[in-house]
Design a protein around this motif. Structure first.
Motif, PDB file in Angstrom:
ATOM      1  N   ASP A 143      17.559   2.182  -8.861  1.00 41.65           N
ATOM      2  CA  ASP A 143      17.370   0.877  -9.485  1.00 41.65           C
ATOM      3  C   ASP A 143      18.634   0.076  -9.263  1.00 41.65           C
ATOM      4  O   ASP A 143      19.746   0.552  -9.541  1.00 41.65           O
ATOM      5  N   TYR A 153      20.473  -3.495 -10.203  1.00 42.41           N
ATOM      6  CA  TYR A 153      20.462  -4.601 -11.150  1.00 42.41           C
ATOM      7  C   TYR A 153      21.460  -5.651 -10.707  1.00 42.41           C
ATOM      8  O   TYR A 153      22.579  -5.322 -10.297  1.00 42.41           O
ATOM      9  N   ARG A 197      14.535  -0.285  -6.218  1.00 49.53           N
ATOM     10  CA  ARG A 197      13.845  -1.349  -6.951  1.00 49.53           C
ATOM     11  C   ARG A 197      14.922  -2.319  -7.392  1.00 49.53           C
ATOM     12  O   ARG A 197      15.968  -1.903  -7.888  1.00 49.53           O
ATOM     13  N   HIS A 246      16.134  -5.345  -9.887  1.00 52.46           N
ATOM     14  CA  HIS A 246      15.911  -5.970 -11.199  1.00 52.46           C
ATOM     15  C   HIS A 246      16.838  -7.184 -11.292  1.00 52.46           C
ATOM     16  O   HIS A 246      18.058  -7.023 -11.339  1.00 52.46           O
ATOM     17  N   ASP A 247      16.258  -8.367 -11.272  1.00 51.36           N
ATOM     18  CA  ASP A 247      17.025  -9.612 -11.322  1.00 51.36           C
ATOM     19  C   ASP A 247      17.228 -10.032 -12.782  1.00 51.36           C
ATOM     20  O   ASP A 247      16.266 -10.331 -13.487  1.00 51.36           O
ATOM     21  N   PHE A 248      18.494 -10.035 -13.216  1.00 52.94           N
ATOM     22  CA  PHE A 248      18.815 -10.420 -14.594  1.00 52.94           C
ATOM     23  C   PHE A 248      18.291 -11.810 -14.944  1.00 52.94           C
ATOM     24  O   PHE A 248      17.868 -12.048 -16.068  1.00 52.94           O
ATOM     25  N   LYS A 249      18.367 -12.736 -14.003  1.00 48.30           N
ATOM     26  CA  LYS A 249      17.949 -14.119 -14.277  1.00 48.30           C
ATOM     27  C   LYS A 249      16.446 -14.203 -14.536  1.00 48.30           C
ATOM     28  O   LYS A 249      15.996 -14.985 -15.357  1.00 48.30           O
ATOM     29  N   GLN A 250      15.689 -13.388 -13.819  1.00 48.04           N
ATOM     30  CA  GLN A 250      14.237 -13.409 -13.944  1.00 48.04           C
ATOM     31  C   GLN A 250      13.733 -12.488 -15.051  1.00 48.04           C
ATOM     32  O   GLN A 250      12.815 -12.850 -15.782  1.00 48.04           O
ATOM     33  N   GLU A 251      14.325 -11.300 -15.152  1.00 48.15           N
ATOM     34  CA  GLU A 251      13.785 -10.266 -16.027  1.00 48.15           C
ATOM     35  C   GLU A 251      14.625  -9.969 -17.261  1.00 48.15           C
ATOM     36  O   GLU A 251      14.190  -9.204 -18.112  1.00 48.15           O
ATOM     37  N   GLY A 252      15.821 -10.537 -17.328  1.00 52.21           N
ATOM     38  CA  GLY A 252      16.689 -10.269 -18.470  1.00 52.21           C
ATOM     39  C   GLY A 252      17.266  -8.863 -18.436  1.00 52.21           C
ATOM     40  O   GLY A 252      17.144  -8.138 -17.450  1.00 52.21           O
ATOM     41  N   ASP A 291      17.646  -5.629 -21.343  1.00 51.99           N
ATOM     42  CA  ASP A 291      17.439  -5.211 -22.726  1.00 51.99           C
ATOM     43  C   ASP A 291      18.701  -4.543 -23.285  1.00 51.99           C
ATOM     44  O   ASP A 291      19.508  -3.982 -22.545  1.00 51.99           O
ATOM     45  N   SER A 296      23.305  -8.228 -23.382  1.00 47.06           N
ATOM     46  CA  SER A 296      21.857  -8.418 -23.368  1.00 47.06           C
ATOM     47  C   SER A 296      21.508  -9.900 -23.501  1.00 47.06           C
ATOM     48  O   SER A 296      20.595 -10.396 -22.839  1.00 47.06           O
TER      49      SER A 296
END
Length: 115
Positions: A3, A5, A28, A30-36, A38, A83
């Motif tokens: 993953d 990020y 995979r 994971h775009d912080f801007k799009q998906e945040g 947690d 977060s």
């Protein structure tokens, strides 16, 4: 599978993704801007790596914070801040399922090539 990020427009993240693609390493993104991000994931990273590794204190997002926001009393406060403002995270973050890496240099490349 790894993953990754980060933020897709970040130059370092772009270089890392290009290198992973060229190396044939599955991941995979994971775009912080799009998906945040947690708070649970942020807390896990901070617990494993430490606040100074995870939080980018040289970036503009950090400098825009008030002194009160920058005064992180504990890891839980740091995780909540990260977060709420994932742009504070040093990028990219790699999660191999067994190890975490932050940044993209020779050390990270060697570790990722072994996965």
């Amino acid at each position: 599978m790894i993953d990754v990020y980060g933020i897709k427009n970040c130059d370092t993240v772009k270089k890392a993704r290009d290198w992973l693609d060229a190396s044939g390493i599955a991941y995979r993104f994971h775009d912080f801007k799009q998906e945040g991000l947690d708070a649970q994931t942020a807390a896990r990273w901070i617990g494993a790596l430490g606040r100074d590794v995870v939080i980018n204190k040289r970036g503009t997002t950090w400098r825009k914070l008030s002194p009160e926001q920058q005064d992180l009393a504990d890891d839980a406060a740091a995780a909540a801040l990260v977060s709420a403002q994932p742009s504070l995270v040093k990028r990219p973050v790699f999660d191999t399922g067994g190890a975490l890496f932050v940044g993209f240099g020779d050390e990270q490349k060697q570790a990722l090539a072994k996965t």
